[in-house]
Scaffold this active site. Structure first.
Site, PDB file in Angstrom:
ATOM      1  N   ASP A   1       0.155  -0.841  -0.471  1.00  0.00           N
ATOM      2  CA  ASP A   1      -0.215  -0.315  -0.704  1.00  0.00           C
ATOM      3  C   ASP A   1       1.020   1.433  -0.418  1.00  0.00           C
ATOM      4  O   ASP A   1       2.123   1.151   0.462  1.00  0.00           O
ATOM      5  CB  ASP A   1      -0.509   0.023   0.646  1.00  0.00           C
TER       6      ASP A   1
ATOM      7  N   ASP B   1      -2.681   8.403  -2.596  1.00  0.00           N
ATOM      8  CA  ASP B   1      -3.355   9.153  -3.031  1.00  0.00           C
ATOM      9  C   ASP B   1      -4.267   9.575  -1.623  1.00  0.00           C
ATOM     10  O   ASP B   1      -3.825   9.802  -0.520  1.00  0.00           O
ATOM     11  CB  ASP B   1      -5.316   8.143  -3.448  1.00  0.00           C
TER      12      ASP B   1
ATOM     13  N   GLY C   1     -10.430   4.471  -0.051  1.00  0.00           N
ATOM     14  CA  GLY C   1     -12.058   5.093   0.283  1.00  0.00           C
ATOM     15  C   GLY C   1     -12.969   4.058   0.935  1.00  0.00           C
ATOM     16  O   GLY C   1     -14.221   5.413   1.324  1.00  0.00           O
TER      17      GLY C   1
ATOM     18  N   ASP D   1      -8.323  -7.197   1.086  1.00  0.00           N
ATOM     19  CA  ASP D   1      -7.051  -7.321   2.132  1.00  0.00           C
ATOM     20  C   ASP D   1      -8.075  -6.924   3.111  1.00  0.00           C
ATOM     21  O   ASP D   1      -9.071  -5.768   2.868  1.00  0.00           O
ATOM     22  CB  ASP D   1      -6.398  -6.594   2.031  1.00  0.00           C
TER      23      ASP D   1
ATOM     24  N   CYS E   1     -12.841 -27.835   8.020  1.00  0.00           N
ATOM     25  CA  CYS E   1     -11.718 -27.130   8.048  1.00  0.00           C
ATOM     26  C   CYS E   1     -10.375 -27.993   8.057  1.00  0.00           C
ATOM     27  O   CYS E   1      -9.767 -27.899   8.812  1.00  0.00           O
ATOM     28  CB  CYS E   1     -11.319 -25.824   8.945  1.00  0.00           C
TER      29      CYS E   1
ATOM     30  N   CYS F   1      -6.768 -26.331   8.589  1.00  0.00           N
ATOM     31  CA  CYS F   1      -5.618 -25.884   8.511  1.00  0.00           C
ATOM     32  C   CYS F   1      -5.604 -26.405  10.362  1.00  0.00           C
ATOM     33  O   CYS F   1      -5.681 -27.191  10.380  1.00  0.00           O
ATOM     34  CB  CYS F   1      -6.513 -24.120   8.852  1.00  0.00           C
TER      35      CYS F   1
ATOM     36  N   CYS G   1      -7.509 -27.006  13.569  1.00  0.00           N
ATOM     37  CA  CYS G   1      -8.459 -27.227  13.143  1.00  0.00           C
ATOM     38  C   CYS G   1      -8.188 -29.206  13.261  1.00  0.00           C
ATOM     39  O   CYS G   1      -8.807 -30.094  13.619  1.00  0.00           O
ATOM     40  CB  CYS G   1      -9.110 -26.962  12.266  1.00  0.00           C
TER      41      CYS G   1
ATOM     42  N   HIS H   1      -5.623 -19.890  11.086  1.00  0.00           N
ATOM     43  CA  HIS H   1      -7.673 -20.639  11.139  1.00  0.00           C
ATOM     44  C   HIS H   1      -8.234 -19.685  10.661  1.00  0.00           C
ATOM     45  O   HIS H   1      -9.021 -19.691   9.321  1.00  0.00           O
ATOM     46  CB  HIS H   1      -8.227 -20.824  12.509  1.00  0.00           C
TER      47      HIS H   1
END
Length: 373
Positions: A95, A149, A218, A268, A306, A308, A311, A337
């Site tokens: 960014d 910006d 914005g 994001d 899940c 992950c 889990c 997770h």
């Protein structure tokens, strides 16, 4: 090397503007729609790069403003750039720092030249211009960099938003002129607040510049959630169809689903790790407080569907214990997770688009019914 930045739409939804695509970068492809974890200071809080990879994270963010203050772009460049500095081999985005700078309302002064502010770290006076932001990002070395910006807060008068939107365009022209690295894709940012006509004018103006990608900025600055959907619906279809579209700072289920229906590809948000630090977990569209007493003797995984690390290896009772005890491992496991959950949500939407079942399988999230997250 800009020919390495290509976006291809593989399938378009027959009922909405949603699309499943692939965004090619020098560090690999990004399959869209895609949720990107935020690694502000070149680290996704409490999560190691190998766990991000295991969570199927494709692209990670870092922040120009924060990295400029600490450790400084020269140190990152000396390490070989952000990828080597943080040990992440996949695509990265930085960014511009605009959002962070403009959140320092009591510490900064805006002129046509740029922004002057006092560092919240040591009070040192810092001046950032569009050119300086691009120079810093060129040194950091992410695959995608963002134009500097002006991000007006909510609420703001139409006059203030119009001035900020016009200045954002002028600053974008200066960013384009300052950009020096062909192995980095510079994205422009559409501003315009909650005023549809300003958004339309900004989107149409930016589209004429033929940039490698476009962002909608914005949003998530204090406005009601329904405005975010409206902004995406007005803006995204006006941006070039052969370029990726990125809605900045958004990460709730409903906001992402509605934005995808409008044609957005990338998202994001700090939600996964921020929630984790407060003991909150995302499970199948719900937000749970893992400190709750009902989890103290619950030896099942958070979500048995899940894949992950959390889990597959730990129970709700153990996670409840860790968070109640304020153990760092608890924040790590919840972050893993939560990140996986939002990445999976986008992957499930992608699969539904490819099968042309998006509006049926995700009808709930496309509705206006109240939702936890």
């Amino acid at each position: 090397m800009l020919d390495k930045f290509k976006f291809k739409c593989l399938k378009a939804c027959s009922h909405t503007h949603a699309r499943a695509g692939v965004f090619l970068t020098p560090h690999g492809p990004v399959e869209t729609p895609c949720f990107m974890p935020v690694g502000t200071l070149a680290t996704v809080k409490t999560v190691t790069p190998d766990r991000l990879e295991a969570a199927n994270a494709q692209m990670v963010l870092a922040n120009t403003y924060h990295l400029h203050l600490q450790p400084g772009e020269e140190i990152v460049a000396g390490a070989g750039g952000l990828h080597r500095f943080m040990g992440w081999d996949g695509p990265m985005l930085t960014d511009s720092g605009g959002f962070q700078v403009f959140s320092l309302s009591k510490l900064r002064t805006i002129t046509e030249e740029g922004v002057t502010f006092r560092s919240p770290r040591d009070g040192k006076l810092i001046h950032i211009t569009p050119e300086r932001s691009i120079q810093i990002q060129n040194r950091l070395g992410a695959d995608v960099i963002m134009a500097f910006d002006e991000c007006p807060p909510y609420p703001a008068s139409r006059e203030a938003v119009e001035l900020a939107t016009e200045r954002t365009y002028r600053w974008l022209e200066r960013c384009i002129e300052a950009h020096r690295r062909p192995d980095q894709a510079l994205f422009g940012i559409v501003q315009g607040g909650v005023y549809p006509d300003l958004r339309v004018a900004a989107a149409e103006a930016l589209a004429k510049l033929d940039l490698p990608g476009y962002a909608i900025g914005g949003v998530s600055v204090g406005e009601p959630a329904e405005f975010i959907a409206q902004i995406a619906q007005v803006t995204a279809p006006l941006l070039p169809a052969d370029k990726p579209r990125y809605l900045m700072g958004i990460g709730t289920y409903r906001e992402m689903a509605k934005a995808i229906a409008a044609g957005v590809d990338l998202f994001d948000c700090v939600i996964p790790t921020r929630f984790a630090r407060h003991g909150a977990v995302l499970v199948r569209g719900e937000r749970w407080n893992i400190r709750n007493a009902r989890f103290r003797e619950d030896f099942t995984p958070l979500d048995d569907t899940c894949p992950c690390y959390t889990c597959l290896n730990f129970s709700r009772a153990y996670l409840c214990h860790l968070i109640r005890s304020k153990e760092i491992l608890g924040y790590t496991l919840l972050s893993i997770h939560n990140i996986t959950e939002l990445i999976r949500f986008n992957r499930q939407i992608r699969d539904a688009i490819l099968a042309d079942r998006f509006t049926t399988e995700f009808a709930y999230w496309l509705s206006d019914e109240p939702a936890q997250v």
